[in-house]
Write a protein that holds these residues in place. Structure first.
Motif, short mmCIF file in Angstrom:
data_model
loop_
_atom_site.label_atom_id
_atom_site.label_comp_id
_atom_site.label_asym_id
_atom_site.label_seq_id
_atom_site.Cartn_x
_atom_site.Cartn_y
_atom_site.Cartn_z
N TYR A 62 3.70 -1.44 5.86
CA TYR A 62 3.93 -2.27 7.05
C TYR A 62 2.80 -2.13 8.07
N GLU A 63 2.14 -0.98 8.08
CA GLU A 63 1.00 -0.85 8.99
C GLU A 63 -0.15 -1.76 8.55
N ASP A 64 -0.35 -1.86 7.26
CA ASP A 64 -1.36 -2.78 6.73
C ASP A 64 -0.99 -4.23 7.06
N LEU A 65 0.30 -4.56 6.90
CA LEU A 65 0.75 -5.93 7.18
C LEU A 65 0.60 -6.27 8.65
N HIS A 66 0.86 -5.29 9.49
CA HIS A 66 0.71 -5.47 10.94
C HIS A 66 -0.70 -5.97 11.30
N VAL A 67 -1.70 -5.36 10.69
CA VAL A 67 -3.10 -5.75 10.94
C VAL A 67 -3.36 -7.14 10.37
N ALA A 68 -2.85 -7.39 9.16
CA ALA A 68 -3.08 -8.67 8.50
C ALA A 68 -2.45 -9.84 9.27
N MET A 123 5.59 5.28 1.81
CA MET A 123 5.00 4.07 1.22
C MET A 123 5.24 2.85 2.11
N THR A 124 6.49 2.69 2.55
CA THR A 124 6.79 1.52 3.38
C THR A 124 6.02 1.58 4.70
N GLU A 125 5.81 2.78 5.22
CA GLU A 125 5.04 2.90 6.46
C GLU A 125 3.59 2.43 6.25
N GLU A 126 2.98 2.89 5.18
CA GLU A 126 1.60 2.45 4.90
C GLU A 126 1.54 0.95 4.71
N LYS A 130 11.84 -6.18 7.49
CA LYS A 130 12.61 -5.65 6.35
C LYS A 130 11.99 -4.35 5.83
N MET A 131 10.66 -4.28 5.82
CA MET A 131 10.00 -3.07 5.35
C MET A 131 10.32 -1.90 6.27
N ARG A 132 10.38 -2.17 7.57
CA ARG A 132 10.73 -1.10 8.50
C ARG A 132 12.19 -0.70 8.33
N GLY A 133 13.04 -1.67 8.02
CA GLY A 133 14.45 -1.36 7.77
C GLY A 133 14.60 -0.39 6.60
N VAL A 134 13.80 -0.57 5.56
CA VAL A 134 13.83 0.36 4.43
C VAL A 134 13.24 1.71 4.85
N HIS A 135 12.14 1.66 5.56
CA HIS A 135 11.50 2.90 6.05
C HIS A 135 12.51 3.78 6.81
N ARG A 161 -5.17 -10.70 0.48
CA ARG A 161 -3.75 -10.44 0.72
C ARG A 161 -2.91 -10.62 -0.54
N ILE A 162 -3.36 -11.46 -1.46
CA ILE A 162 -2.60 -11.63 -2.70
C ILE A 162 -2.51 -10.29 -3.42
N GLY A 163 -3.65 -9.63 -3.57
CA GLY A 163 -3.68 -8.34 -4.25
C GLY A 163 -2.85 -7.28 -3.55
N VAL A 164 -2.85 -7.31 -2.22
CA VAL A 164 -2.08 -6.32 -1.46
C VAL A 164 -0.58 -6.48 -1.75
N HIS A 165 -0.10 -7.73 -1.77
CA HIS A 165 1.32 -7.95 -2.04
C HIS A 165 1.68 -7.64 -3.49
N GLU A 166 0.76 -7.96 -4.40
CA GLU A 166 1.01 -7.63 -5.81
C GLU A 166 1.10 -6.11 -6.00
N GLU A 167 0.22 -5.41 -5.33
CA GLU A 167 0.22 -3.95 -5.44
C GLU A 167 1.49 -3.35 -4.81
N ALA A 168 1.89 -3.89 -3.67
CA ALA A 168 3.12 -3.40 -3.02
C ALA A 168 4.32 -3.63 -3.94
N ALA A 169 4.39 -4.79 -4.58
CA ALA A 169 5.50 -5.09 -5.50
C ALA A 169 5.52 -4.08 -6.65
#
Ligand SMILES: [Fe+2]
Length: 167
Positions: free
Chosen positions: A68-74, A63-66, A44-49, A151-159
């Motif tokens: 989803y790249e982080d999520l890819h590693v996680a 932003m979405t690229e940064e 979905k993030m790539r769809g927005v990108h 990962r909690i903080g990463v998703h909170e920051e993305a939101a």
């Protein structure tokens, strides 16, 4: 030479690191849900990108690229954690979707609606992972808890960052 091992299906293997099998099994199920959900969110993030339009185009595109790249590693780290605690990681998109708490983006929406959905999804991920941390801590799997806590903080920051782009 590697013939026989290449015909062996990766399933459960014995792990003697202090967390019992039943608890590891439950953590593996929880991690599979997080990995499955992350895969759907990644798509979905790539769809927005790709499809973002409007005045926030450049910032949302970057932003979405940064993110989803982080999520890819996680995703890789979390799937490999399933293996390290003795179980099989999910394989294939069907299994990812069956284990996802994130709903697929089935059609193109306005940029605002898609970003709003991403905000909700990141918050949903933060809640799912927070439960995962609690479950891991309960059985003293500190490594899994540690991996997920970040990962909690990463998703909170993305939101937060996505929400801040909404009009
Ligand atoms: Fe791109």
């Amino acid at each position: 030479m590697a013939h026989s091992s290449m015909q062996t299906v990766a399933k459960e293997f014995p792990v003697e690191t202090g967390v019992n099998r039943k608890d590891r099994r439950e953590l593996a199920t929880m991690l599979t849900q997080i990995v499955g959900s992350s895969h759907v969110l990644y798509a979905k993030m790539r769809g927005v990108h790709w499809n973002v339009v409007g005045p926030a185009f450049y910032s949302l595109h970057k932003m979405t690229e940064e993110q989803y790249e982080d999520l890819h590693v996680a995703i890789d780290d979390m799937a490999e954690r399933i293996r390290a605690i003795g179980f099989a990681a999910p394989t294939g998109l069907k299994e990812m979707m069956e284990n996802s708490v994130i709903a697929d983006q089935e059609k193109l929406l306005t940029t605002n609606d898609m970003v709003t959905e991403l905000v909700d999804d990141h918050e949903k991920m933060a809640r799912l992972i927070r439960d995962g941390v609690a479950a891991a801590e309960e059985v003293d799997d500190v490594k899994t808890a540690d991996l997920l806590t970040d990962r909690i903080g990463v998703h909170e920051e993305a939101a937060w960052m996505l929400r801040a782009t909404l009009s």
